[in-house]
Design a protein around this motif. Structure first.
Motif, short mmCIF file in Angstrom:
data_model
loop_
_atom_site.label_atom_id
_atom_site.label_comp_id
_atom_site.label_asym_id
_atom_site.label_seq_id
_atom_site.Cartn_x
_atom_site.Cartn_y
_atom_site.Cartn_z
N GLY A 174 13.00 2.04 -8.43
CA GLY A 174 11.59 1.91 -8.73
C GLY A 174 10.73 2.37 -7.56
O GLY A 174 10.66 1.69 -6.53
N SER A 175 10.11 3.53 -7.67
CA SER A 175 9.18 4.00 -6.65
C SER A 175 8.40 5.18 -7.19
O SER A 175 8.85 5.88 -8.09
CB SER A 175 9.91 4.42 -5.38
N PHE A 176 7.23 5.40 -6.62
CA PHE A 176 6.47 6.63 -6.84
C PHE A 176 5.51 6.86 -5.68
O PHE A 176 5.48 7.93 -5.09
CB PHE A 176 5.70 6.59 -8.16
N LEU A 177 4.73 5.84 -5.33
CA LEU A 177 3.77 5.98 -4.24
C LEU A 177 4.49 5.97 -2.89
O LEU A 177 5.57 5.40 -2.76
CB LEU A 177 2.75 4.85 -4.33
N PRO A 178 3.91 6.61 -1.84
CA PRO A 178 4.63 6.84 -0.58
C PRO A 178 5.04 5.54 0.13
O PRO A 178 4.19 4.70 0.46
CB PRO A 178 3.63 7.64 0.26
N PHE A 179 6.31 5.42 0.38
CA PHE A 179 6.86 4.27 1.09
C PHE A 179 6.26 4.17 2.49
O PHE A 179 6.01 3.07 3.00
CB PHE A 179 8.38 4.42 1.15
N THR A 180 6.03 5.30 3.15
CA THR A 180 5.50 5.32 4.52
C THR A 180 4.04 4.92 4.59
O THR A 180 3.50 4.74 5.68
CB THR A 180 5.66 6.73 5.12
N GLN A 181 3.40 4.79 3.44
CA GLN A 181 2.02 4.29 3.41
C GLN A 181 1.95 2.83 2.98
O GLN A 181 0.89 2.31 2.63
CB GLN A 181 1.17 5.17 2.49
N GLY A 182 3.12 2.18 2.99
CA GLY A 182 3.15 0.75 2.72
C GLY A 182 3.48 0.35 1.30
O GLY A 182 3.54 -0.84 0.98
#
Length: 323
Positions: A126-134
């Protein structure tokens, strides 16, 4: 384009009879007896194993980088998409309904005699938005136990484990693991009851009565509606009818009866028996269903096959085929 991709495309176009052979010959797949892969369906994985009578229905695509194991007499229905970098392992006598989607970037395991209803979804990533942006990421496998029924439209989140003997009601969203013996529903899914509270206690006489209902419905749904047999002689002991020049008798070996009185293979009559009797010998010849053990002979007799598929579809009775 890699070899697996080419084989995947070739499998899609090949006629069903050639698909098991190609998987054995070029992929080293372990394919059991009477395995079926339908028209415009394709399968590819690093390691492939199909049990006897396993089936992938038409227009289903399975592309994994890990292990694919489909147990004996298990079925993946049409218009289903399965993909990912990990494994999918499904036990015996299990079912994945039409239009399901399974993401197997982490291992997905479905036990024995378990089902995902139509349009269910399983995600392990489950992911879509940038992990490095929190923003969050979740990557975890999904496990479905034995004797689990997920009804139509159920969504299983990454990391979910469903214990044995559970029912998840339609359109539920499962975000947390469910303990064994649960009945759950809702968004998010919550345990609303225990399976023991809703599952009926079946005495031998209750099973006898249930089999009488099965035969009545088989006559109405399959014989009359689907096969067009209009003249059916009904009695408390079963059904008698004629189809394609053959005389049939479908009856019940009751729990209180003595096996042997019901004759198999009478002259000029094809007998098909539903057996609820502990004295029954599973080595008996002919056409029968042992409803206590959920076993029956593997035959091509059309009415015997029709009754088996009817009980599987409408009453959840999946019989292990004996050779």
């Amino acid at each position: 384009m890699g070899t697996r991709t080419l084989l995947f495309a070739l499998l899609f176009a090949l006629p069903p009879a050639l698909k098991p052979w190609l998987l054995r010959r070029f992929c080293g797949a372990r394919i059991g007896k009477n395995v079926s892969i339908g028209w415009f369906a394709s399968v590819m994985a690093r390691e492939i194993e199909f049990g006897d009578y396993a089936e992938v229905r038409p227009l289903t695509l399975i592309r994994l980088d890990g292990v694919l194991r489909l147990g004996r007499q298990s079925e993946i229905s049409s218009f289903t998409l399965i993909y990912g970098s990990s494994d999918l392992v499904i036990g015996d006598q299990s079912y994945v309904g039409p239009q399901c989607l399974i993401n197997a970037d982490e291992p997905v395991r479905i036990g024995t005699y378990s089902a995902l209803g139509p349009r269910s979804m399983v995600f392990t990533h489950g992911s879509f938005l940038p992990f490095t942006q929190g923003y969050w990421v979740k990557l975890a496998g999904v496990t479905v136990g034995n004797y689990v029924w997920c009804a139509a439209g159920v969504f299983l989140h990454p990391g979910v484990e469903i214990g044995d003997e559970c029912f998840v009601n339609s359109r539920s969203v499962v975000t947390q693991s469910l303990p064994a013996g649960s009945v759950a529903e809702g968004n998010p899914a919550r345990v609303v009851q225990q399976m023991d509270a809703v599952r009926r206690k079946m005495s031998p006489r209750r099973v006898d009565a249930a089999l009488q209902q099965v035969l009545r419905d088989f006559a109405k749904v399959t014989l009359e509606r689907e096969m067009g047999i209009t003249i059916i002689e009904r009695s408390t002991s079963g059904l008698r009818f004629r189809w394609q020049g053959n005389d049939y008798a479908a009856g019940i070996v009751l729990s209180s009866s003595t096996p042997g009185k019901e004759t198999l293979g009478r002259c000029g009559i094809i007998d098909i028996l539903l057996v609820n009797n502990e004295q029954w010998d599973n080595g008996s010849p002919g056409y029968w269903f042992d409803v206590r053990q959920l076993t029956c002979p593997a035959t091509a007799e059309p009415i015997h096959v029709a009754l088996r598929l009817f009980m599987q579809r409408y009453y959840g009775m999946r019989f292990t085929l004996l050779r």
